[in-house]
Design an enzyme around this catalytic site. Sequence first.
Site, mmCIF file in Angstrom:
data_model
loop_
_atom_site.group_PDB
_atom_site.id
_atom_site.type_symbol
_atom_site.label_atom_id
_atom_site.label_comp_id
_atom_site.label_asym_id
_atom_site.label_seq_id
_atom_site.Cartn_x
_atom_site.Cartn_y
_atom_site.Cartn_z
ATOM 1 N N HIS A 1 -35.106 -9.146 31.181
ATOM 2 C CA HIS A 1 -36.283 -7.961 31.058
ATOM 3 C C HIS A 1 -37.613 -8.791 31.064
ATOM 4 C CE1 HIS A 1 -39.195 -6.655 28.198
ATOM 5 N NE2 HIS A 1 -38.864 -5.294 28.537
ATOM 6 N N ASN A 2 -37.627 -9.918 30.154
ATOM 7 C CA ASN A 2 -38.755 -10.719 30.006
ATOM 8 C C ASN A 2 -39.216 -11.306 31.447
ATOM 9 O OD1 ASN A 2 -38.330 -10.177 27.415
ATOM 10 N ND2 ASN A 2 -39.138 -12.113 26.694
ATOM 11 N N HIS B 1 -21.809 -31.843 57.408
ATOM 12 C CA HIS B 1 -21.471 -30.850 56.349
ATOM 13 C C HIS B 1 -20.907 -29.812 57.026
ATOM 14 C CE1 HIS B 1 -23.477 -32.900 53.055
ATOM 15 N NE2 HIS B 1 -24.658 -33.165 53.904
ATOM 16 N N LYS C 1 -31.967 -8.876 27.826
ATOM 17 C CA LYS C 1 -33.336 -9.131 27.350
ATOM 18 C C LYS C 1 -34.082 -10.220 28.171
ATOM 19 C CE LYS C 1 -36.918 -8.515 24.584
ATOM 20 N NZ LYS C 1 -37.792 -9.676 24.669
ATOM 21 N N VAL D 1 -35.162 -14.289 12.838
ATOM 22 C CA VAL D 1 -36.104 -15.463 12.588
ATOM 23 C C VAL D 1 -36.531 -15.997 14.072
ATOM 24 C CG1 VAL D 1 -35.141 -16.046 10.495
ATOM 25 C CG2 VAL D 1 -34.072 -16.914 12.307
ATOM 26 N N GLU E 1 -41.007 -8.789 33.137
ATOM 27 C CA GLU E 1 -42.120 -8.689 32.487
ATOM 28 C C GLU E 1 -43.139 -9.916 33.162
ATOM 29 O OE1 GLU E 1 -42.240 -8.846 27.967
ATOM 30 O OE2 GLU E 1 -43.450 -10.514 28.030
ATOM 31 N N MET F 1 -42.282 -9.074 12.955
ATOM 32 C CA MET F 1 -41.289 -8.271 13.634
ATOM 33 C C MET F 1 -40.216 -7.705 12.480
ATOM 34 S SD MET F 1 -41.673 -7.630 16.984
ATOM 35 C CE MET F 1 -40.319 -7.497 17.792
ATOM 36 N N ALA G 1 -36.194 -17.676 17.277
ATOM 37 C CA ALA G 1 -35.154 -18.294 18.010
ATOM 38 C C ALA G 1 -35.145 -19.529 17.861
ATOM 39 C CB ALA G 1 -35.227 -17.741 19.472
ATOM 40 N N ALA H 1 -41.004 -11.901 8.821
ATOM 41 C CA ALA H 1 -42.316 -12.263 9.507
ATOM 42 C C ALA H 1 -42.706 -10.945 10.125
ATOM 43 C CB ALA H 1 -42.138 -13.278 10.449
ATOM 44 N N LYS I 1 -43.231 -18.704 26.126
ATOM 45 C CA LYS I 1 -42.171 -19.179 25.023
ATOM 46 C C LYS I 1 -41.029 -19.550 25.618
ATOM 47 C CE LYS I 1 -44.212 -16.574 21.286
ATOM 48 N NZ LYS I 1 -44.564 -15.495 22.032
ATOM 49 N N SER J 1 -37.160 -5.122 22.193
ATOM 50 C CA SER J 1 -38.237 -5.283 23.110
ATOM 51 C C SER J 1 -39.301 -4.301 22.436
ATOM 52 C CB SER J 1 -38.346 -5.195 24.510
ATOM 53 O OG SER J 1 -39.369 -5.235 25.138
ATOM 54 N N GLY J 2 -40.531 -4.544 22.721
ATOM 55 C CA GLY J 2 -41.829 -4.008 22.346
ATOM 56 C C GLY J 2 -42.768 -4.253 21.507
#
Length: 484
Positions: free
Chosen positions: A192-193, A460, A189, A81, A196, A20, A83, A18, A267, A135-136
Amino acid sequence: MSEQAGTARATIGLTGLAVMGRNLARNIARHGHTIAVHNRTTAKMQDLLDEHGDEGDFVGTESLEEFVQAIEKPRVVLVMVKAGPGTDAVIDDLVPLLDEGDIVVDCGNAHYADTMRRTEQLQEHGLHFVGTGVSGGEEGALNGPSIMVGGTDQAYERLGPILESIAAQVDGEPCCAHVGEGGAGHFVKMVHNGIEYADMQLIAESYDLLRSIGGLEPAEIADVFGRWNEGELESFLIQMTADVLRHTDSGTGQPFVDVVKDAAEQKGTGRWTVQSALDLGVPITGIAEATFARSLSGHGEQRAAARKVFTTDPDEQRVDVDREAFVDDVQAALYASKVVAYAQGFDQIKAGAEEHGWDIDLGQVAKIWRDGCIIRARFLGRITEAYTDEPDLTTLLTTAFFADAVKEGVDAWRHVVATAAQGGVPVPAFGSSLSYFDGLRRERLPASLIQALRDNFGAHTYQRIDREGTFHTAWAGDLSESEA
Ligand code: 6PG
């Protein structure tokens, strides 16, 4: 030059063509590596060869058997593919065809826990599994992504030089590194997201403030972002914001941003980051608020219901500001909040590394994010410096460079958050970042009251500031205190 498979002459293979996968394969071929390519539907593989076969040395293969046989041992097989279960399906098909010592590299946005599971599973077959964050986007995959590699040292020895050659480069250094063993690559990663998400939410809040309170039009805000991109805020996302805000919809003649539905999707990597932070006990408030803000934006029915009941009187909510000064204040607030979001993200990576026994060099992570990835930004160089000077840094916020920036911007930051509240403009990321900062620096937090309440209703227990030990007060009895 392209040809069909025969002998094992490819140095690497990639299955899943695909966008990527296709771009990554082209990038690898363009850097002089012979690459075997495969796709479940052969037509896609053939298209790649027809359209780009002259960019390098591709070995086109039609079956998975042929694909595996085309790669030199120990084989490196990149899996590109979507994830999820698709990755497991490809692995299940691949494993019987591979030999001991071969390396399977998952370059998708997999959950790090899946990567840890797959690593163990493949280990049982004598295979290396390398979860790798790439990433990118499409453009990065083709021209130089940022690559966060997990898995074993041994696998990196074989794989690293190829990935380093195709990654983005800064001052001759690749934006690619072996960040740690096992699931470390995908964990980094994931964070990182998450960052983002926070970055984009802060940008979106800045835009909203400049438009709703500052009274600027999208094209004017584009110019503001363009200017900001020339200073400390310089980054891929700030530049992109200027481009998007300058864009006019050809169909309607409206600013493009006005014709896009205001419901943000995801996602899932932001959600995973927050879930993991909750488990690790790391307050990543900026990322969490950014994730929830997307979720709120998608609740159309509730938003419509609330709008109906809580109608706004524009006069009552109008806040008068000096436009130019307000633009500068928003810039300072954005920068300070961004520092908080990154500080929190790096805290999470540190905590994840401790939890899972990964030896992650935080300065190196910042270094490989300087280019190629979505959050690439000028100030990442400062983060590398901070962790190089002090690898065990307690928080990025207190290092001289960032502390000075926050001190300088704090008044503006408060002014922006207060003005937003007055004007009814939601700023969850700005507001929570400021609260986080105030929470850290506060002499005494009201957590003391929470502890007292927990002891009152549930025994407690609590600790005292003046004596060692754990205590309980007989709230329902004579209010005497006993050591628990
Ligand atoms: C990257 C991006 C990439 C992708 C995100 C989008 O680093 O190249 O992060 O991974 O754009 O998955 O995530 P959402 O769909 O969750 O916004």
